[in-house]
Enzyme design. Structure first.
Site, PDB file in Angstrom:
ATOM      1  N   TYR A  56     -79.078 -69.410 -42.834  1.00 17.87           N
ATOM      2  CA  TYR A  56     -79.612 -68.119 -43.291  1.00 17.87           C
ATOM      3  C   TYR A  56     -78.498 -67.168 -43.714  1.00 17.87           C
ATOM      4  O   TYR A  56     -78.750 -66.224 -44.469  1.00 17.87           O
ATOM      5  CB  TYR A  56     -80.431 -67.437 -42.193  1.00 17.87           C
ATOM      6  N   HIS A 111     -81.667 -78.152 -37.903  1.00 18.15           N
ATOM      7  CA  HIS A 111     -82.547 -77.428 -38.829  1.00 18.15           C
ATOM      8  C   HIS A 111     -83.460 -78.344 -39.643  1.00 18.15           C
ATOM      9  O   HIS A 111     -84.597 -77.992 -39.942  1.00 18.15           O
ATOM     10  CB  HIS A 111     -81.691 -76.569 -39.756  1.00 18.15           C
TER      11      HIS A 111
END
Length: 274
Positions: A56, A111
């Site tokens: 992110y 992830h």
């Protein structure tokens, strides 16, 4: 099951750690004041779980907001995720901790299963063993990928974070996770805003005097899911936390269940992005 009458309900993970069911997700929130404000407003509204990731690019902003919030660090459950485009989960979590300004995260997640589901798990276990992460888990993993990890694991994953909502009601994946002692975390529970415009959701919301977002979040909570609505608007962040003083009826739940477009799949995604 969690006590949903509490304003901060938690769930006990398979490793004994407690995780708050409601989290603020900061996917697609730019690093800087926008992210810092969202985290600060969430903490002021009573959130005690923040979910970020290496990919992110906003861990530093999350860390600044946490330090400036006045909330004790031990009172906030902090999640970050290993970017599998990188090499070493243990090394990368140490960089995450520096950016976040904390000694450990509560949850560290692979992830997505790029390069196969198992190669990163040894590094995830080392991160756990050395105290950098109190719990470890996965994200975007199908049932077969979860089972591959469990087969090689000394420390099993305790969560699987996937796209999940009434419109992506991956029932077989959810049931398989539950049967394996893995808590399911629902990201994009509002469909990045798409689901809020659905007439059937709006009908339930109007009848209950609630927002469509509150209805979708409550649906997840009543299934004992950890749910991660994302917003950068203060009023919506606050509204999204006001979900513990009403209940969806069995009929409402059945109506919402019927919105699924995945066929109750055991897959985490309809298509891979890697």
């Amino acid at each position: 099951m969690a006590d949903l009458t509490s304003n901060r309900p938690t769930r006990t993970l398979a490793d004994g750690n407690e995780i708050p069911l409601l989290a603020l997700g900061v996917w697609q929130v730019p690093d800087g004041p926008e992210c810092e404000n969202a985290v600060r407003w969430a903490l002021e509204a009573g959130y005690r779980h923040i979910d970020t990731a290496q990919a992110y690019g906003n861990e530093a902003s999350v860390g600044r907001a946490l330090r400036d919030s006045g909330v004790a660090p031990e009172d906030v459950f902090l999640t970050t995720k290993f970017n599998p485009g990188l090499r070493d989960p243990e090394a990368e979590v140490q960089r995450s901790l520096e950016r976040l300004g904390v000694e450990a995260v509560d949850l560290y997640i692979v992830h997505w299963p790029q390069g196969g589901p198992t190669w990163a798990w040894d590094g995830m276990q080392r991160a756990h063993e050395r105290g950098y992460a109190r719990s470890i888990g996965v994200s975007n993993f199908n049932v077969s990928e979860i089972d591959a990890v469990r087969k090689v694991a000394d420390v099993a994953p305790v969560v699987n974070q996937v796209q999940f909502s009434p419109f992506e009601f991956r029932r077989e994946l959810w049931e398989a996770c539950e049967s394996r002692g893995i808590a399911l975390e629902a990201y994009s529970p509002l469909g990045t805003g798409r689901h809020l415009r659905d007439r059937r959701v709006a009908d339930v919301a109007e009848r209950l005097g609630r927002t469509p977002a509150q209805v979708l979040i409550r649906w997840a909570l009543q299934r004992n899911l950890i749910v991660l609505p994302k917003s950068t608007h203060r009023d919506r962040i606050e509204q999204n936390a006001q979900v513990f003083d009403f209940e969806l009826s069995p009929g409402d739940m059945e109506t919402l269940d019927g919105l699924d477009g995945t066929g109750g799949t055991d897959r985490a995604l309809e298509r891979s992005w890697w």
